[in-house]
Design a protein around this motif. Structure first.
Motif, PDB file in Angstrom:
ATOM      1  N   ILE A 114       0.842  -1.202   0.000  1.00 21.56           N
ATOM      2  CA  ILE A 114       0.000   0.000   0.000  1.00 21.56           C
ATOM      3  C   ILE A 114       0.876   1.251   0.000  1.00 21.56           C
ATOM      4  N   LEU A 115       1.931   1.254   0.805  1.00 19.62           N
ATOM      5  CA  LEU A 115       2.823   2.410   0.849  1.00 19.62           C
ATOM      6  C   LEU A 115       3.558   2.614  -0.473  1.00 19.62           C
ATOM      7  N   GLN A 116       3.878   1.532  -1.177  1.00 23.04           N
ATOM      8  CA  GLN A 116       4.507   1.658  -2.493  1.00 23.04           C
ATOM      9  C   GLN A 116       3.535   2.235  -3.512  1.00 23.04           C
ATOM     10  N   LYS A 117       2.272   1.823  -3.448  1.00 19.82           N
ATOM     11  CA  LYS A 117       1.261   2.338  -4.371  1.00 19.82           C
ATOM     12  C   LYS A 117       0.889   3.786  -4.052  1.00 19.82           C
ATOM     13  N   HIS A 118       1.059   4.170  -2.816  1.00 20.96           N
ATOM     14  CA  HIS A 118       0.682   5.508  -2.350  1.00 20.96           C
ATOM     15  C   HIS A 118       1.875   6.098  -1.597  1.00 20.96           C
ATOM     16  N   PRO A 119       2.950   6.420  -2.317  1.00 25.92           N
ATOM     17  CA  PRO A 119       4.211   6.814  -1.672  1.00 25.92           C
ATOM     18  C   PRO A 119       4.132   8.112  -0.867  1.00 25.92           C
ATOM     19  N   GLY A 120       3.145   8.920  -1.116  1.00 24.61           N
ATOM     20  CA  GLY A 120       3.001  10.156  -0.349  1.00 24.61           C
ATOM     21  C   GLY A 120       2.402   9.937   1.020  1.00 24.61           C
ATOM     22  N   GLY A 121       2.029   8.704   1.307  1.00 26.08           N
ATOM     23  CA  GLY A 121       1.374   8.414   2.582  1.00 26.08           C
ATOM     24  C   GLY A 121      -0.045   8.959   2.599  1.00 26.08           C
ATOM     25  N   PHE A 122      -0.568   9.180   3.767  1.00 27.78           N
ATOM     26  CA  PHE A 122      -1.942   9.624   3.932  1.00 27.78           C
ATOM     27  C   PHE A 122      -2.011  10.731   4.964  1.00 27.78           C
TER      28      PHE A 122
END
Length: 164
Positions: A89-97
């Motif tokens: 999930i962190l690789q797909k969404h590298p900007g975080g949340f």
């Protein structure tokens, strides 16, 4: 119900933000937030529930694009504590949340320092054991004033949790 009611009355909190929801169920909160969030990642550990989430995302889509990422909504498999899935999930969404949302969360999990603020909506009364456990993990819980209410026959309240 309490979390969705709170978010619908406070949309400015999440406008333009990226959000991940733990244990999204059928995706009602994500669909509610999709109109004002930049990105909303719904998660669940159950493959059948993920199929329902994806179907609901497609049904919600107003455009001809019926891909699972319509309106900034996407569903991801996440079993709490599964480091491989967290890393994916962190690789797909590298900007975080910007926010992590959860309803009926009873076990606190620290994911990664990229998650700055954790919003918890806990349907049952929070007891001192959970507050103590959160403190052990450098988390500070603060009740959002005005959110304590009765939902059905259960007391509900929204807590803002920050990493210290």
């Amino acid at each position: 119900m309490l979390l969705n009611d709170y978010l619908s009355k406070n949309v400015e909190l999440l406008q333009g933000r990226s959000v991940i929801e733990l244990g999204s169920g059928v995706g009602i909160t994500g669909i509610l937030c999709s109109g004002f969030c930049h990105k909303f990642v719904l998660t669940d550990h159950n493959d059948e529930v993920l199929k329902i989430i994806n179907k609901n995302i497609k049904l919600h889509s107003c455009s001809e694009d019926t891909s699972p990422t319509s309106h900034g909504l996407v569903a991801e498999k996440l079993e709490w504590g599964n480091k491989d899935q967290i890393n994916e999930i962190l690789q797909k969404h590298p900007g975080g949340f910007d926010f992590i949302l959860g309803a009926d969360i009873y076990i606190l999990i620290v994911f990664n320092s990229t998650f700055v603020i954790l919003e918890l909506c806990i349907r049952y009364s929070m007891d001192s054991m959970i507050i103590t456990e959160a403190s052990k993990h450098q988390m500070h819980l603060k009740e959002v004033l005005g959110t304590r209410t009765i939902v059905g026959n259960l007391e509900g309240v929204i807590y803002e949790t920050t990493l210290e």
